[in-house]
Design a protein around this motif. Structure first.
Motif, PDB file in Angstrom:
ATOM      1  N   GLN A 105       0.848  -1.183   0.000  1.00 14.67           N
ATOM      2  CA  GLN A 105       0.000   0.000   0.000  1.00 14.67           C
ATOM      3  C   GLN A 105       0.885   1.235   0.000  1.00 14.67           C
ATOM      4  O   GLN A 105       1.884   1.304   0.711  1.00 14.67           O
ATOM      5  CB  GLN A 105      -0.910   0.009   1.228  1.00 14.67           C
ATOM      6  N   VAL A 106       0.479   2.217  -0.805  1.00 15.07           N
ATOM      7  CA  VAL A 106       1.183   3.496  -0.877  1.00 15.07           C
ATOM      8  C   VAL A 106       0.391   4.497  -0.042  1.00 15.07           C
ATOM      9  O   VAL A 106      -0.803   4.710  -0.271  1.00 15.07           O
ATOM     10  CB  VAL A 106       1.302   3.997  -2.329  1.00 15.07           C
ATOM     11  N   GLY A 137      -4.851   2.860  -2.293  1.00 12.07           N
ATOM     12  CA  GLY A 137      -3.395   2.932  -2.291  1.00 12.07           C
ATOM     13  C   GLY A 137      -2.707   1.611  -2.569  1.00 12.07           C
ATOM     14  O   GLY A 137      -1.477   1.540  -2.556  1.00 12.07           O
ATOM     15  N   ASP A 138      -3.481   0.557  -2.829  1.00 16.69           N
ATOM     16  CA  ASP A 138      -2.896  -0.773  -3.048  1.00 16.69           C
ATOM     17  C   ASP A 138      -2.261  -0.895  -4.422  1.00 16.69           C
ATOM     18  O   ASP A 138      -2.752  -0.330  -5.399  1.00 16.69           O
ATOM     19  CB  ASP A 138      -3.964  -1.856  -2.902  1.00 16.69           C
ATOM     20  N   TYR A 139      -1.171  -1.644  -4.491  1.00 19.03           N
ATOM     21  CA  TYR A 139      -0.535  -1.974  -5.765  1.00 19.03           C
ATOM     22  C   TYR A 139      -0.181  -3.455  -5.770  1.00 19.03           C
ATOM     23  O   TYR A 139      -0.041  -4.069  -4.720  1.00 19.03           O
ATOM     24  CB  TYR A 139       0.711  -1.123  -6.016  1.00 19.03           C
ATOM     25  N   ASP A 198      10.367   7.432  -4.732  1.00 22.77           N
ATOM     26  CA  ASP A 198      11.105   6.593  -3.794  1.00 22.77           C
ATOM     27  C   ASP A 198      11.522   5.307  -4.502  1.00 22.77           C
ATOM     28  O   ASP A 198      10.844   4.847  -5.420  1.00 22.77           O
ATOM     29  CB  ASP A 198      10.247   6.267  -2.572  1.00 22.77           C
ATOM     30  N   THR A 199      12.643   4.749  -4.078  1.00 23.08           N
ATOM     31  CA  THR A 199      13.138   3.485  -4.618  1.00 23.08           C
ATOM     32  C   THR A 199      13.255   2.502  -3.466  1.00 23.08           C
ATOM     33  O   THR A 199      13.858   2.812  -2.440  1.00 23.08           O
ATOM     34  CB  THR A 199      14.516   3.673  -5.291  1.00 23.08           C
ATOM     35  N   GLN A 222       5.384  -5.062   0.614  1.00 25.53           N
ATOM     36  CA  GLN A 222       6.174  -3.908   1.039  1.00 25.53           C
ATOM     37  C   GLN A 222       5.310  -2.655   0.896  1.00 25.53           C
ATOM     38  O   GLN A 222       4.934  -2.287  -0.209  1.00 25.53           O
ATOM     39  CB  GLN A 222       7.443  -3.768   0.202  1.00 25.53           C
ATOM     40  N   ASP A 223       5.004  -2.034   2.022  1.00 27.72           N
ATOM     41  CA  ASP A 223       4.271  -0.788   2.020  1.00 27.72           C
ATOM     42  C   ASP A 223       5.234   0.374   1.802  1.00 27.72           C
ATOM     43  O   ASP A 223       6.412   0.292   2.128  1.00 27.72           O
ATOM     44  CB  ASP A 223       3.506  -0.609   3.333  1.00 27.72           C
ATOM     45  N   VAL A 224       4.677   1.473   1.251  1.00 25.41           N
ATOM     46  CA  VAL A 224       5.491   2.636   0.920  1.00 25.41           C
ATOM     47  C   VAL A 224       4.871   3.883   1.544  1.00 25.41           C
ATOM     48  O   VAL A 224       3.666   4.085   1.422  1.00 25.41           O
ATOM     49  CB  VAL A 224       5.549   2.836  -0.615  1.00 25.41           C
ATOM     50  N   LYS A 225       5.699   4.679   2.227  1.00 29.36           N
ATOM     51  CA  LYS A 225       5.255   5.981   2.738  1.00 29.36           C
ATOM     52  C   LYS A 225       6.007   7.051   1.953  1.00 29.36           C
ATOM     53  O   LYS A 225       7.209   7.130   1.996  1.00 29.36           O
ATOM     54  CB  LYS A 225       5.556   6.113   4.220  1.00 29.36           C
ATOM     55  N   LEU A 226       5.227   7.859   1.218  1.00 29.57           N
ATOM     56  CA  LEU A 226       5.837   8.925   0.413  1.00 29.57           C
ATOM     57  C   LEU A 226       5.803  10.260   1.157  1.00 29.57           C
ATOM     58  O   LEU A 226       4.841  10.566   1.857  1.00 29.57           O
ATOM     59  CB  LEU A 226       5.089   9.067  -0.925  1.00 29.57           C
ATOM     60  N   LYS A 227       6.840  11.038   0.960  1.00 31.83           N
ATOM     61  CA  LYS A 227       6.920  12.375   1.556  1.00 31.83           C
ATOM     62  C   LYS A 227       6.425  13.389   0.527  1.00 31.83           C
ATOM     63  O   LYS A 227       6.642  13.233  -0.671  1.00 31.83           O
ATOM     64  CB  LYS A 227       8.360  12.694   1.927  1.00 31.83           C
TER      65      LYS A 227
END
Length: 157
Positions: free
Chosen positions: A50-51, A90-92, A123-124, A150-155
């Motif tokens: 999830q993003v 937010g799912d991928y 993000d990578t 793997q979840d992702v938190k974007l700034k």
């Protein structure tokens, strides 16, 4: 006499070796199966997560890509394997079938700007193979199916 013996010996040896090669590539089961005499181990991989933004709000329409990176001499090359947009929650989910190596990365990019609630930095992610869960058994060269979450938190920019 010696030439005749060598020809006879070679003919018998060739016949025996060809039967041995045939017997190791045949199967007693009635199921059709893929036989690969020369191959490399491969598997199916499903990457999902999830993003979200920094406070945990899901972000939709974020481009999530699986890419392979490699270096030849001093030049670094990147090519895409698969990419999807994150959904409303937010799912991928990315899928890949083949050999995966440590140079594969998940790249997350905001491609629609303000439309998804703000502009976010890219993000990578290094793929965490320790989180891989086997969901399907394999056979022969096929190693099965693995899922990696793997979840992702974007700034925000």
């Amino acid at each position: 006499m010696k030439v005749r013996f060598n020809r006879w010996y070679n003919a018998v040896l060739t016949a025996l070796l060809s039967m041995l090669g045939y017997s190791c590539s045949s199967s007693d089961s009635d199921e059709p199966e893929f036989i690969a005499e020369y191959g490399a181990p491969y598997a199916d991989f499903i990457f999902k997560g999830q993003v979200t933004d920094e406070v945990g709000t899901p972000i939709q329409n974020i481009k999530t890509s699986l890419k392979n990176t490699f270096q030849i001499e001093n030049e670094r090359y990147v090519y895409g394997i698969d990419s999807v947009q994150s959904g409303v929650s937010g799912d991928y989910q990315l899928k890949y079938s083949g050999m995966l190596n440590q140079d594969n990365k998940i790249i997350v990019e905001d491609v629609d700007g303000e439309a998804n609630g703000g502009e976010f930095l890219s993000d990578t992610l290094d793929i965490d193979f320790d989180k891989a869960v086997k969901t399907k058994e394999g056979h022969h060269w096929y190693q099965g199916t693995y899922e990696i979450s793997q979840d992702v938190k974007l700034k925000k920019k």
